[in-house]
Motif scaffolding. Sequence first.
Motif, mmCIF file in Angstrom:
data_model
loop_
_atom_site.group_PDB
_atom_site.id
_atom_site.type_symbol
_atom_site.label_atom_id
_atom_site.label_comp_id
_atom_site.label_asym_id
_atom_site.label_seq_id
_atom_site.Cartn_x
_atom_site.Cartn_y
_atom_site.Cartn_z
ATOM 1 N N ASP A 14 0.968 -1.165 0.015
ATOM 2 C CA ASP A 14 -0.083 0.128 0.134
ATOM 3 C C ASP A 14 0.975 0.927 0.050
ATOM 4 O O ASP A 14 2.192 1.148 0.306
ATOM 5 N N ASP A 16 -0.533 5.278 0.480
ATOM 6 C CA ASP A 16 -0.622 6.235 1.404
ATOM 7 C C ASP A 16 -1.016 5.747 2.928
ATOM 8 O O ASP A 16 -1.490 4.819 3.151
ATOM 9 N N GLU A 17 0.108 6.591 3.707
ATOM 10 C CA GLU A 17 -0.012 6.231 5.166
ATOM 11 C C GLU A 17 0.735 4.893 5.467
ATOM 12 O O GLU A 17 0.681 4.598 6.620
ATOM 13 N N THR A 18 1.151 4.146 4.415
ATOM 14 C CA THR A 18 2.042 3.273 4.649
ATOM 15 C C THR A 18 3.510 3.347 4.125
ATOM 16 O O THR A 18 4.511 3.387 5.125
ATOM 17 N N ASP A 129 -0.420 -3.145 4.489
ATOM 18 C CA ASP A 129 -1.674 -2.002 4.537
ATOM 19 C C ASP A 129 -1.648 -1.468 5.783
ATOM 20 O O ASP A 129 -1.478 -2.397 6.810
ATOM 21 N N ASP A 130 -1.955 -0.135 5.934
ATOM 22 C CA ASP A 130 -2.534 0.294 7.138
ATOM 23 C C ASP A 130 -4.011 0.323 7.423
ATOM 24 O O ASP A 130 -4.353 0.500 8.753
HETATM 25 MG MG LIG Z 1 -3.110 3.502 3.220
#
Ligand SMILES: [Mg+2]
Length: 186
Positions: A14, A16-18, A129-130
């Motif tokens: 993933d 974004d944010e990962t 993944d987050d």
């Molecule tokens: Mg993410």
Amino acid sequence: MEATSANRPLLVLDLDETLWHGILDPAAPEEGRLLLRPHLKSFLDTVAEHYDLAVWTAASEDWMRVGLKLVALETQFDLEHRAFFLWHRDRCTWRRNEAGEYELRKPARKFRARWIRARYPAHRILVVDDLASNYDCGYGHLVRVSAWNGDKEDSELQALATYLASIAHEPDLRRIEKRSWRSPSL
Ligand SMILES: [Mg+2]
């Protein structure tokens, strides 16, 4: 650069944010501000020794490519060109959540496509993944990471690289209990 091989597992990342945190300017998507998560370069270098890599993001293709170009520039790791596949929003599926709202999901059944299976059987595919809900039908693949929103002291990717390297040789990656990967007893 190491060649891909039938024996190497596949790690689906993933974004974004990962791997990064971005602030998208809707008026000028190509100028969105993007920060790379600490230790990203050593994370990519380490996991690439053990896994073939792919990308699956619920973001748009434009955003994905802007970010991957920044990753290549800042880490010298060209994930965009090394990835076995680059999947973005168009590969996700809309699902209704419990509140009745539609959300994007990443259905793990897509890993059963013949062109993927021929090289990476499902038990040799992990996803990072987050958001666990992204993979609501494929928990066996998931290694969940904390969502990163810009903390400069974050060391999640460093710990994750060590963990992923330690299990890469396991014949069935889906059977490993991965929810407690941060626990010191591992
Ligand atoms: Mg993410």
